[in-house]
Design a protein around this motif. Structure first.
Motif, PDB file in Angstrom:
ATOM      1  N   ASP A   1       0.810  -1.216   0.000  1.00  0.00           N
ATOM      2  CA  ASP A   1       0.000   0.000   0.000  1.00  0.00           C
ATOM      3  C   ASP A   1       0.848   1.274   0.000  1.00  0.00           C
ATOM      4  N   PRO A   2       1.673   1.496  -1.016  1.00  0.00           N
ATOM      5  CA  PRO A   2       2.452   2.742  -1.080  1.00  0.00           C
ATOM      6  C   PRO A   2       1.529   3.950  -1.238  1.00  0.00           C
ATOM      7  N   ILE A   3       1.869   5.024  -0.557  1.00  0.00           N
ATOM      8  CA  ILE A   3       0.988   6.196  -0.495  1.00  0.00           C
ATOM      9  C   ILE A   3       1.729   7.450  -0.951  1.00  0.00           C
ATOM     10  N   LEU A   4       1.042   8.272  -1.725  1.00  0.00           N
ATOM     11  CA  LEU A   4       1.520   9.605  -2.075  1.00  0.00           C
ATOM     12  C   LEU A   4       0.699  10.608  -1.276  1.00  0.00           C
ATOM     13  N   VAL A   5       1.366  11.444  -0.494  1.00  0.00           N
ATOM     14  CA  VAL A   5       0.681  12.441   0.331  1.00  0.00           C
ATOM     15  C   VAL A   5       0.842  13.818  -0.300  1.00  0.00           C
ATOM     16  N   MET A   6      -0.258  14.535  -0.434  1.00  0.00           N
ATOM     17  CA  MET A   6      -0.221  15.924  -0.898  1.00  0.00           C
ATOM     18  C   MET A   6      -0.920  16.786   0.145  1.00  0.00           C
ATOM     19  N   SER A   7      -0.246  17.844   0.577  1.00  0.00           N
ATOM     20  CA  SER A   7      -0.828  18.715   1.595  1.00  0.00           C
ATOM     21  C   SER A   7      -0.484  20.162   1.281  1.00  0.00           C
ATOM     22  N   GLY A   8      -0.911  21.063   2.140  1.00  0.00           N
ATOM     23  CA  GLY A   8      -0.668  22.479   1.899  1.00  0.00           C
ATOM     24  C   GLY A   8      -1.768  23.092   1.054  1.00  0.00           C
ATOM     25  N   GLY A   9      -1.608  24.360   0.737  1.00  0.00           N
ATOM     26  CA  GLY A   9      -2.638  25.080  -0.005  1.00  0.00           C
ATOM     27  C   GLY A   9      -2.972  24.462  -1.348  1.00  0.00           C
ATOM     28  N   VAL A  10      -1.964  23.937  -2.043  1.00  0.00           N
ATOM     29  CA  VAL A  10      -2.195  23.371  -3.371  1.00  0.00           C
ATOM     30  C   VAL A  10      -3.119  22.160  -3.310  1.00  0.00           C
ATOM     31  N   ALA A  11      -3.137  21.465  -2.176  1.00  0.00           N
ATOM     32  CA  ALA A  11      -3.956  20.258  -2.047  1.00  0.00           C
ATOM     33  C   ALA A  11      -5.445  20.563  -1.957  1.00  0.00           C
ATOM     34  N   SER A  12      -5.806  21.825  -1.794  1.00  0.00           N
ATOM     35  CA  SER A  12      -7.226  22.177  -1.739  1.00  0.00           C
ATOM     36  C   SER A  12      -7.843  22.244  -3.133  1.00  0.00           C
ATOM     37  N   ASN A  13      -6.998  22.296  -4.166  1.00  0.00           N
ATOM     38  CA  ASN A  13      -7.496  22.391  -5.540  1.00  0.00           C
ATOM     39  C   ASN A  13      -7.964  21.020  -6.019  1.00  0.00           C
ATOM     40  N   GLN A  14      -9.240  20.914  -6.353  1.00  0.00           N
ATOM     41  CA  GLN A  14      -9.818  19.623  -6.721  1.00  0.00           C
ATOM     42  C   GLN A  14      -9.314  19.120  -8.073  1.00  0.00           C
ATOM     43  N   TYR A  15      -8.992  20.021  -8.973  1.00  0.00           N
ATOM     44  CA  TYR A  15      -8.475  19.611 -10.290  1.00  0.00           C
ATOM     45  C   TYR A  15      -7.106  18.962 -10.128  1.00  0.00           C
ATOM     46  N   ILE A  16      -6.271  19.555  -9.288  1.00  0.00           N
ATOM     47  CA  ILE A  16      -4.948  18.984  -9.047  1.00  0.00           C
ATOM     48  C   ILE A  16      -5.077  17.651  -8.316  1.00  0.00           C
ATOM     49  N   ARG A  17      -6.006  17.574  -7.390  1.00  0.00           N
ATOM     50  CA  ARG A  17      -6.246  16.299  -6.695  1.00  0.00           C
ATOM     51  C   ARG A  17      -6.635  15.213  -7.694  1.00  0.00           C
ATOM     52  N   LYS A  18      -7.534  15.559  -8.604  1.00  0.00           N
ATOM     53  CA  LYS A  18      -7.986  14.585  -9.591  1.00  0.00           C
ATOM     54  C   LYS A  18      -6.832  14.153 -10.484  1.00  0.00           C
TER      55      LYS A  18
END
Length: 234
Positions: free
Chosen positions: A136-153
């Motif tokens: 189960d390798p995981i990529l974590v994204m946090s900070g202000g940029v992580a609030s953008n749903q397009y980038i999350r997708k």
């Protein structure tokens, strides 16, 4: 269990700086739907009804095969495009362009693609060098940029393609880094942990390193990404 932090790449010019600057350059506070929004929120909102294909910005650092990020070149492209459209529409800086939605969409998309490409290379490097967990390798994204749903997708598509799982905090917790650092101080003060007396000398670093920097090794590896396009849809 002990953890070792390894730096694969650094941020030369970060997206959290680029996007608000683009929003200011576009004078989005004058837009009726964006007057109370932050720059990042305004760009994301307008991008939903924009056509990114009308401004085909080049992805930064396309011929540099490492994991570092930089948005300086993209900022120049966007600024030049805005100035050109202002001249075409016969308006001065500070007046809303008719194509702000399209510029917002193109900006957001290019930022997302740049992040995805550098992250993809990091994933491939980690796999080749046995740096990822086999379970189960995981990529974590946090900070202000992580609030953008397009980038999350975008990063969700990438992690599904590469066999990882994307983990992000709820959007309400993806705030400015300064706020998060300050809140960490609040929690430490409440718990009485790591609090120094006013008489103690304090040494600080304006830019503290994180773990072992092997970005030069990543650059030497020169990993090229497989061809193909990611389909991002909502």
């Amino acid at each position: 269990m002990s953890f070792i932090f390894i730096t694969l790449g650094t941020c030369l010019i970060v997206s959290d700086t680029l996007v608000p600057r683009v929003a200011r350059r576009l004078s989005l506070t004058k837009h009726p739907n964006c007057s109370t929004l932050s720059g990042g929120q305004a760009i994301e909102l307008l991008a939903r009804s924009g056509d990114r294909r009308k401004f085909p910005f080049r992805t930064p650092m396309g011929r540099i095969y490492d994991c570092c990020f930089s948005f300086a070149g993209l900022r120049s492209q966007i600024t030049m495009s805005i100035m050109k459209k202002e001249a075409e529409e016969g308006i001065e800086q500070g007046t809303l362009l008719s194509c702000v939605n399209d510029i917002a969409a193109a900006t957001q998309h290019t930022v997302a693609v740049h992040l995805a490409k550098r992250t993809h290379r990091a994933i491939l490097f980690c796999k080749e060098n046995g740096l990822l967990s086999s379970e189960d390798p995981i990529l974590v994204m946090s900070g202000g940029v992580a609030s953008n749903q397009y980038i999350r997708k975008t990063l969700t598509v990438l992690t599904e393609k590469t066999g990882l799982r994307l983990l992000c905090p709820p959007p309400r917790f993806c705030t400015d880094n300064g706020v998060m650092i300050a809140w960490n101080g609040v929690e430490r003060l409440r718990e009485g942990k790591g609090i120094l007396s006013p008489n103690e000398d304090v040494c600080y670093e304006p830019k503290a390193p994180l773990g072992v920097d092997i970005s030069a090794k990543v650059r030497t590896a020169g990993i090229r990404l497989p061809s193909g396009r990611m389909k991002i849809s909502f």
